[in-house]
Design a protein around this motif. Structure first.
Motif, PDB file in Angstrom:
ATOM      1  N   ARG A  95       0.838  -1.198   0.000  1.00 38.31           N
ATOM      2  CA  ARG A  95       0.000   0.000   0.000  1.00 38.31           C
ATOM      3  C   ARG A  95       0.867   1.241   0.000  1.00 38.31           C
ATOM      4  O   ARG A  95       2.058   1.193   0.272  1.00 38.31           O
ATOM      5  N   ASP A  96       0.249   2.360  -0.262  1.00 38.30           N
ATOM      6  CA  ASP A  96       0.914   3.644  -0.211  1.00 38.30           C
ATOM      7  C   ASP A  96       1.278   3.970   1.242  1.00 38.30           C
ATOM      8  O   ASP A  96       0.465   3.776   2.139  1.00 38.30           O
ATOM      9  N   CYS A  97       2.467   4.462   1.482  1.00 37.19           N
ATOM     10  CA  CYS A  97       2.899   4.776   2.848  1.00 37.19           C
ATOM     11  C   CYS A  97       1.993   5.817   3.494  1.00 37.19           C
ATOM     12  O   CYS A  97       1.737   5.747   4.692  1.00 37.19           O
ATOM     13  N   ALA A  98       1.512   6.770   2.727  1.00 36.71           N
ATOM     14  CA  ALA A  98       0.619   7.781   3.297  1.00 36.71           C
ATOM     15  C   ALA A  98      -0.644   7.136   3.834  1.00 36.71           C
ATOM     16  O   ALA A  98      -1.151   7.522   4.893  1.00 36.71           O
ATOM     17  N   ALA A  99      -1.162   6.135   3.140  1.00 37.03           N
ATOM     18  CA  ALA A  99      -2.357   5.428   3.609  1.00 37.03           C
ATOM     19  C   ALA A  99      -2.037   4.629   4.870  1.00 37.03           C
ATOM     20  O   ALA A  99      -2.855   4.550   5.785  1.00 37.03           O
ATOM     21  N   LEU A 100      -0.853   4.031   4.922  1.00 40.75           N
ATOM     22  CA  LEU A 100      -0.456   3.259   6.095  1.00 40.75           C
ATOM     23  C   LEU A 100      -0.312   4.143   7.321  1.00 40.75           C
ATOM     24  O   LEU A 100      -0.760   3.796   8.408  1.00 40.75           O
ATOM     25  N   THR A 101       0.332   5.283   7.165  1.00 32.96           N
ATOM     26  CA  THR A 101       0.556   6.151   8.311  1.00 32.96           C
ATOM     27  C   THR A 101      -0.716   6.859   8.729  1.00 32.96           C
ATOM     28  O   THR A 101      -0.882   7.193   9.892  1.00 32.96           O
ATOM     29  N   GLY A 102      -1.632   7.053   7.813  1.00 36.89           N
ATOM     30  CA  GLY A 102      -2.913   7.652   8.152  1.00 36.89           C
ATOM     31  C   GLY A 102      -3.773   6.720   8.987  1.00 36.89           C
ATOM     32  O   GLY A 102      -4.590   7.155   9.771  1.00 36.89           O
ATOM     33  N   ASN A 103      -3.540   5.392   8.844  1.00 38.86           N
ATOM     34  CA  ASN A 103      -4.301   4.393   9.584  1.00 38.86           C
ATOM     35  C   ASN A 103      -3.635   4.000  10.886  1.00 38.86           C
ATOM     36  O   ASN A 103      -4.189   3.244  11.651  1.00 38.86           O
TER      37      ASN A 103
END
Length: 87
Positions: free
Chosen positions: A78-86
């Motif tokens: 997944r995109d890192c931004a999506a991972l860190t947002g979760n």
């Protein structure tokens, strides 16, 4: 309950436990953090993202916190931004 039923119940429970462990392992996000100059690369399991820091579990080092401004983040799943947002 007969001995045969006890064995079947124990086996079924073990299979369920293994399946749950695999599901949790699949949810773990492995990321790669690379320093801006490209000289340092760390790959590990994302444990969280807090106050601008990636917290990753790196084999041989343990839990490492790295400032997001010092690295680029890559993830296959997944995109890192999506991972860190979760996180």
């Amino acid at each position: 309950m007969t001995m045969n039923q006890h064995v079947k119940t124990a086996l079924f429970s073990a299979i369920l436990a293994l399946g749950a462990g695999q599901a949790l392992a699949q949810e773990a996000s492995v990321i790669t953090l690379k320093s801006l100059d490209g000289k340092v690369v760390m790959t590990g399991e994302l444990q969280g993202f807090e106050a601008g820091y990636y917290n990753i579990l790196v084999a041989g080092l343990g839990l490492v916190s790295i400032d997001q401004d010092l690295v680029t983040c890559q993830s296959e799943g997944r995109d890192c931004a999506a991972l860190t947002g979760n996180s």
